[in-house]
Motif scaffolding. Structure first.
Motif, PDB file in Angstrom:
ATOM      1  N   UNK A 155      38.134 -75.589  44.403  1.00  0.00           N
ATOM      2  CA  UNK A 155      38.075 -76.973  44.867  1.00  0.00           C
ATOM      3  C   UNK A 155      36.929 -77.206  45.836  1.00  0.00           C
ATOM      4  N   UNK A 156      36.738 -76.250  46.764  1.00  0.00           N
ATOM      5  CA  UNK A 156      35.669 -76.408  47.750  1.00  0.00           C
ATOM      6  C   UNK A 156      34.288 -76.317  47.127  1.00  0.00           C
ATOM      7  N   UNK A 157      34.186 -75.609  45.993  1.00  0.00           N
ATOM      8  CA  UNK A 157      32.884 -75.501  45.343  1.00  0.00           C
ATOM      9  C   UNK A 157      32.381 -76.858  44.858  1.00  0.00           C
ATOM     10  N   UNK A 158      33.293 -77.809  44.690  1.00  0.00           N
ATOM     11  CA  UNK A 158      32.875 -79.149  44.287  1.00  0.00           C
ATOM     12  C   UNK A 158      32.007 -79.808  45.355  1.00  0.00           C
ATOM     13  N   UNK A 159      32.157 -79.336  46.609  1.00  0.00           N
ATOM     14  CA  UNK A 159      31.323 -79.875  47.681  1.00  0.00           C
ATOM     15  C   UNK A 159      29.845 -79.624  47.397  1.00  0.00           C
ATOM     16  N   UNK A 160      29.558 -78.489  46.728  1.00  0.00           N
ATOM     17  CA  UNK A 160      28.169 -78.160  46.431  1.00  0.00           C
ATOM     18  C   UNK A 160      27.559 -79.147  45.438  1.00  0.00           C
ATOM     19  N   UNK A 161      28.426 -79.836  44.674  1.00  0.00           N
ATOM     20  CA  UNK A 161      27.919 -80.795  43.702  1.00  0.00           C
ATOM     21  C   UNK A 161      27.581 -82.135  44.346  1.00  0.00           C
ATOM     22  N   UNK A 162      28.106 -82.351  45.564  1.00  0.00           N
ATOM     23  CA  UNK A 162      27.783 -83.592  46.267  1.00  0.00           C
ATOM     24  C   UNK A 162      26.340 -83.530  46.751  1.00  0.00           C
ATOM     25  N   UNK A 163      25.702 -84.651  46.755  1.00  0.00           N
ATOM     26  CA  UNK A 163      24.289 -84.676  47.154  1.00  0.00           C
ATOM     27  C   UNK A 163      24.041 -85.923  47.988  1.00  0.00           C
ATOM     28  N   UNK A 164      24.006 -85.746  49.293  1.00  0.00           N
ATOM     29  CA  UNK A 164      23.789 -86.891  50.168  1.00  0.00           C
ATOM     30  C   UNK A 164      22.921 -86.464  51.350  1.00  0.00           C
ATOM     31  N   UNK A 202      21.781 -85.578  54.988  1.00  0.00           N
ATOM     32  CA  UNK A 202      22.606 -84.960  56.030  1.00  0.00           C
ATOM     33  C   UNK A 202      23.042 -85.961  57.098  1.00  0.00           C
ATOM     34  N   UNK A 203      24.308 -85.869  57.467  1.00  0.00           N
ATOM     35  CA  UNK A 203      24.838 -86.713  58.536  1.00  0.00           C
ATOM     36  C   UNK A 203      24.189 -86.305  59.853  1.00  0.00           C
ATOM     37  N   UNK A 204      23.692 -87.287  60.587  1.00  0.00           N
ATOM     38  CA  UNK A 204      22.993 -87.048  61.851  1.00  0.00           C
ATOM     39  C   UNK A 204      21.791 -86.113  61.649  1.00  0.00           C
ATOM     40  N   UNK A 205      21.286 -86.045  60.421  1.00  0.00           N
ATOM     41  CA  UNK A 205      20.156 -85.201  60.040  1.00  0.00           C
ATOM     42  C   UNK A 205      20.460 -83.719  60.239  1.00  0.00           C
ATOM     43  N   UNK A 206      21.745 -83.350  60.234  1.00  0.00           N
ATOM     44  CA  UNK A 206      22.138 -81.966  60.479  1.00  0.00           C
ATOM     45  C   UNK A 206      23.152 -81.463  59.453  1.00  0.00           C
ATOM     46  N   UNK A 207      24.172 -82.257  59.166  1.00  0.00           N
ATOM     47  CA  UNK A 207      25.326 -81.791  58.394  1.00  0.00           C
ATOM     48  C   UNK A 207      25.276 -82.329  56.967  1.00  0.00           C
ATOM     49  N   UNK A 208      25.053 -81.415  55.997  1.00  0.00           N
ATOM     50  CA  UNK A 208      25.041 -81.817  54.594  1.00  0.00           C
ATOM     51  C   UNK A 208      26.191 -81.150  53.853  1.00  0.00           C
ATOM     52  N   UNK A 209      26.262 -81.372  52.538  1.00  0.00           N
ATOM     53  CA  UNK A 209      27.376 -80.849  51.740  1.00  0.00           C
ATOM     54  C   UNK A 209      27.407 -79.324  51.770  1.00  0.00           C
ATOM     55  N   UNK A 210      26.234 -78.690  51.754  1.00  0.00           N
ATOM     56  CA  UNK A 210      26.181 -77.231  51.761  1.00  0.00           C
ATOM     57  C   UNK A 210      26.743 -76.674  53.064  1.00  0.00           C
ATOM     58  N   UNK A 211      26.408 -77.295  54.189  1.00  0.00           N
ATOM     59  CA  UNK A 211      26.925 -76.837  55.482  1.00  0.00           C
ATOM     60  C   UNK A 211      28.442 -77.052  55.553  1.00  0.00           C
ATOM     61  N   UNK A 212      28.912 -78.183  55.044  1.00  0.00           N
ATOM     62  CA  UNK A 212      30.358 -78.453  55.037  1.00  0.00           C
ATOM     63  C   UNK A 212      31.081 -77.411  54.199  1.00  0.00           C
TER      64      UNK A 212
END
Length: 295
Positions: free
Chosen positions: A244-253, A255-265
């Motif tokens: 289920x968490x691997x689906x996060x890697x498919x998200x592409x947005x 980075x929040x606050x220019x720091x936090x992206x899907x890969x980091x999450x």
């Protein structure tokens, strides 16, 4: 600034076959980098840049050209936002706010925490599970590979671990032959990416394929043994959570606050999963050890 904004090529939302990413194809970005390098990256200007560059940046390999690309990236991002367009990618990556010499600080911290969690659980495993347990050598090897090798190697070793647990304890020769096959597949995979062509699409497809094998094999074994071995529920939870968490890697947005992206999450989310999996390995190894003593 208005003159620069007028030069923006409006590529937002338009697919293209050209190399690079939308941001680094922009004339305003390319011109900015060219002017910056001409102004700062040769002769006395380069010596001045090196004299004022923090030592940790030079040790990390950040060059004057890298600094120009970083600064011009933000110039281009500012123009995009000013014109009301979506944030573009540069050289295949989203723009991140640099911290010290880390280009993606959140991912770096999350990777460190993942490694720390694995190390703590490895120490716990070594403390509570005797080396005489049948699964001890395989689990220890898996733990070290989690820290030092790439995703493909970790997944393949997880498949090998599953092979050892399901058939290898009774048929060691089968496990040895299967290990040789996996090593051959890994060598071919790495050789192709390193020597022939680094194909992101192929790499993703290969990891998805072996990930599905890992998922189906572990899940089938867990379902088969869920009544006899209550601790396999932890393994089932790990397998399903990782899928289920691997689906996060498919998200592409961006980075929040220019720091936090899907890969980091994704990295952050997998930390408790490592803890749960080592807990399963510990209980299963002790169960096998108890069974071997009874025999």
């Amino acid at each position: 600034m208005a003159g620069q904004a007028a030069r923006l090529v409006l590529l937002a939302g338009v697919a293209t076959l050209a190399s690079g990413s939308q941001g680094d194809r922009e004339p305003v970005y390319r011109d900015c980098v060219l002017r910056c390098e001409e102004r700062n990256c040769s002769g006395e200007a380069l010596n001045h840049f090196r004299s004022r560059q923090p030592i940790y940046m030079s040790l990390a390999g950040w060059t004057c050209q890298d600094d120009c690309k970083y600064e011009c990236m933000w110039v281009t991002v500012g123009l995009y936002l000013q014109e009301g367009h979506k944030v573009p990618q540069f050289h295949g990556k989203w723009p991140f706010s640099r911290f010290l010499f880390f280009q993606e600080p959140a991912s770096a911290v999350a990777s460190f925490l993942n490694g720390l969690a694995s190390l703590v659980m490895l120490c716990r495993y070594r403390t509570f599970v005797p080396a005489s347990s049948p699964m001890y050598p395989t689990c220890m090897a898996f733990a070290w590979k989690m820290d030092y090798f790439c995703a493909s190697t970790v997944i393949l070793h997880s498949i090998y671990l599953c092979c050892v647990r399901t058939v290898g304890l009774q048929r060691p020769t089968v496990a040895s032959a299967f290990r040789a096959l996996l090593l051959l597949l890994l060598t071919a995979h790495v050789s192709y990416l390193s020597l022939v062509r680094f194909d992101y699409g192929y790499n993703l497809a290969a990891n998805v394929a072996i990930g599905l094998v890992n998922l189906v094999w572990w899940l089938a074994w867990c379902l088969w043994n869920r009544q006899q071995l209550p601790h396999v529920r932890k393994c089932m939870a790990v397998v399903l959570l990782l899928q289920g968490l691997s689906l996060l890697e498919l998200l592409d947005f961006p980075p929040l606050f220019w720091v936090l992206d899907a890969h980091a999450i994704w990295h952050i989310s997998t930390i408790p999963v490592h803890v749960l999996f080592f807990s399963f390995l510990e209980e299963d190894s002790l169960y096998l050890l108890k069974g071997s003593k009874l025999d």
